[in-house]
Design an enzyme around this catalytic site. Sequence first.
Site, mmCIF file in Angstrom:
data_model
loop_
_atom_site.group_PDB
_atom_site.id
_atom_site.type_symbol
_atom_site.label_atom_id
_atom_site.label_comp_id
_atom_site.label_asym_id
_atom_site.label_seq_id
_atom_site.Cartn_x
_atom_site.Cartn_y
_atom_site.Cartn_z
ATOM 1 N N LYS A 67 1.027 2.083 11.742
ATOM 2 C CA LYS A 67 1.192 2.629 10.388
ATOM 3 C C LYS A 67 0.918 1.620 9.266
ATOM 4 C CE LYS A 67 1.441 6.176 10.571
ATOM 5 N NZ LYS A 67 0.233 6.943 11.035
ATOM 6 N N SER A 68 0.039 0.668 9.550
ATOM 7 C CA SER A 68 -0.285 -0.364 8.555
ATOM 8 C C SER A 68 -1.709 -0.269 8.041
ATOM 9 C CB SER A 68 -0.098 -1.754 9.166
ATOM 10 O OG SER A 68 1.248 -1.993 9.434
ATOM 11 N N GLY A 69 -2.441 0.756 8.489
ATOM 12 C CA GLY A 69 -3.834 0.853 8.065
ATOM 13 C C GLY A 69 -4.813 0.733 9.226
ATOM 14 N N THR A 70 -4.353 1.067 10.415
ATOM 15 C CA THR A 70 -5.182 0.979 11.619
ATOM 16 C C THR A 70 -6.447 1.831 11.498
ATOM 17 O OG1 THR A 70 -3.078 0.911 12.810
ATOM 18 C CG2 THR A 70 -5.082 1.151 14.132
ATOM 19 N N HIS A 133 -2.167 -2.200 19.451
ATOM 20 C CA HIS A 133 -0.938 -2.578 18.740
ATOM 21 C C HIS A 133 -0.191 -3.689 19.504
ATOM 22 C CE1 HIS A 133 -1.301 0.731 15.982
ATOM 23 N NE2 HIS A 133 -0.956 1.667 16.817
ATOM 24 N N TYR A 221 -2.655 -4.755 4.018
ATOM 25 C CA TYR A 221 -3.056 -3.468 3.438
ATOM 26 C C TYR A 221 -3.137 -3.556 1.919
ATOM 27 C CZ TYR A 221 -2.869 1.682 2.779
ATOM 28 O OH TYR A 221 -3.113 2.990 2.431
ATOM 29 N N ARG A 287 -1.836 10.601 5.096
ATOM 30 C CA ARG A 287 -0.695 11.153 4.362
ATOM 31 C C ARG A 287 -0.918 10.943 2.879
ATOM 32 N NH1 ARG A 287 4.730 9.819 2.700
ATOM 33 N NH2 ARG A 287 4.105 7.636 2.798
ATOM 34 N N LYS A 288 -0.524 9.775 2.348
ATOM 35 C CA LYS A 288 -0.728 9.502 0.920
ATOM 36 C C LYS A 288 -1.713 8.361 0.682
ATOM 37 C CE LYS A 288 3.457 11.096 -1.310
ATOM 38 N NZ LYS A 288 4.581 10.712 -2.181
ATOM 39 N N GLY A 289 -1.644 7.353 1.569
ATOM 40 C CA GLY A 289 -2.534 6.205 1.417
ATOM 41 C C GLY A 289 -2.293 5.413 0.139
HETATM 42 P P1 A3P Z 1 0.926 6.538 4.361
HETATM 43 O O1 A3P Z 1 1.759 7.176 5.427
HETATM 44 O O2 A3P Z 1 1.718 5.604 3.504
HETATM 45 O O3 A3P Z 1 0.142 7.518 3.578
HETATM 46 P P2 A3P Z 1 -2.311 3.843 10.536
HETATM 47 O O4 A3P Z 1 -3.751 4.183 10.362
HETATM 48 O O5 A3P Z 1 -2.066 2.457 11.018
HETATM 49 O O6 A3P Z 1 -1.607 4.880 11.327
HETATM 50 O O7 A3P Z 1 -1.678 3.815 9.073
HETATM 51 C C1 A3P Z 1 -1.429 5.006 8.407
HETATM 52 C C2 A3P Z 1 -1.359 4.771 6.918
HETATM 53 O O8 A3P Z 1 -2.657 4.453 6.426
HETATM 54 C C3 A3P Z 1 -0.910 6.035 6.229
HETATM 55 O O9 A3P Z 1 -0.156 5.609 5.083
HETATM 56 C C4 A3P Z 1 -2.250 6.658 5.858
HETATM 57 O O10 A3P Z 1 -2.168 7.606 4.812
HETATM 58 C C5 A3P Z 1 -3.053 5.432 5.461
HETATM 59 N N1 A3P Z 1 -4.505 5.615 5.567
HETATM 60 C C6 A3P Z 1 -5.198 6.357 6.452
HETATM 61 N N2 A3P Z 1 -6.518 6.269 6.237
HETATM 62 C C7 A3P Z 1 -6.679 5.449 5.182
HETATM 63 C C8 A3P Z 1 -7.831 4.982 4.464
HETATM 64 N N3 A3P Z 1 -9.055 5.359 4.813
HETATM 65 N N4 A3P Z 1 -7.625 4.144 3.427
HETATM 66 C C9 A3P Z 1 -6.373 3.765 3.068
HETATM 67 N N5 A3P Z 1 -5.257 4.185 3.704
HETATM 68 C C10 A3P Z 1 -5.397 5.019 4.747
#
Ligand code: A3P
Length: 321
Positions: A67-70, A133, A221, A287-289
């Site tokens: 959940k860090s921008g994977t 991870h 991120y 979700r929100k990004g």
């Molecule tokens: P939020 O839940 O705060 O919106 P991961 O990809 O590691 O599962 O991380 C998920 C987080 O990255 C989520 O944050 C998601 O909305 C955000 N995210 C997904 N795609 C993205 C993108 N292309 N650019 C920036 N953030 C993104």
Amino acid sequence: SIEEQDNLSQEMKEMILSLPRERGWRTPYLYLFQGFWCQPAEIQAISTFQNHFQAKKSDVFVATVPKSGTTWLKALTFAIINRQNHFISSKNHPLLSFNPHDLVPFIEYTVYGKHDKIPDLSNIQEPRLFGTHIPFDSLPNSIKDSNCKIVYICRNPFDTFISSWCFANKIKPPHLPTLNLEDAFEMYCNGSVGFGPFWNHMLGYWNESKERPKNVLFLKYEDMKEDVHFHLKKMAEFFNCPFTLEEENEGVVENIIKLCSFEKMKELEINKIGTFGRNFENKHLFRKGEIGDWTNHLSPSMVDKLSKVIEEKLGGSGLKF
Ligand code: A3P
């Protein structure tokens, strides 16, 4: 229960039952394996990976705290590295019809996730791209001893926590109770979260990036959000494929940024209605990004508590959020 999981070998079941366990976020339990918390199927996959993986020096790993921008980092990595075979402005670019997790498969879910098979990875076209991870210490020596590249991303723990909590409740099986914010928060602060404690995860890659900057690139991120252009160029240099002046003038960097942006990716058909693996819906990945959504969820005492954890665990490291 573990006994009923037919995807685990008998030996694995016995080993896992000997491990400390805590309540899970989206599974009944998390187990403490090699110093980090994870699920039974992940433990089996990680063990197979550790025993069998042969690194090649051209390999690229996208390593992240969940959940860090994977998803974002996988998309950017794929786009940068493959830009000679897949032109960024092409209408057929793979990122328009595949989710990034299909293009940069997870070691612990996809690549080694089939319990009865040890995959043959020797013929995959190079450079091979994988996601994981797994904490740095638990990567096989074959990776640590080779010259391969690891690009890592983490995120401020407040936002990572909220993102994880929302995600866990969206994808948990319906028979598990909803995970309330307070319980999840305590678990997060104690370190019992998938692949956590988060501070150990970050420190493992942080320290290695200091020791071997040519092999481990450490990203955050928030920094990426602030100046994605700069970090994209940094990534391309790190992967030994820097953008040429011509590419810059043609707008290749800007086009990668657009192709991989939250807004663009969220609206793609594959990410709106597509699924990943057996039945995971891609839409939950977007979700929100945004930075700072935690201010809408956390009480002042929670903020205080997590700030103290961060200070205590990361304060001496030079790693700041
Ligand atoms: P939020 O839940 O705060 O919106 P991961 O990809 O590691 O599962 O991380 C998920 C987080 O990255 C989520 O944050 C998601 O909305 C955000 N995210 C997904 N795609 C993205 C993108 N292309 N650019 C920036 N953030 C993104």
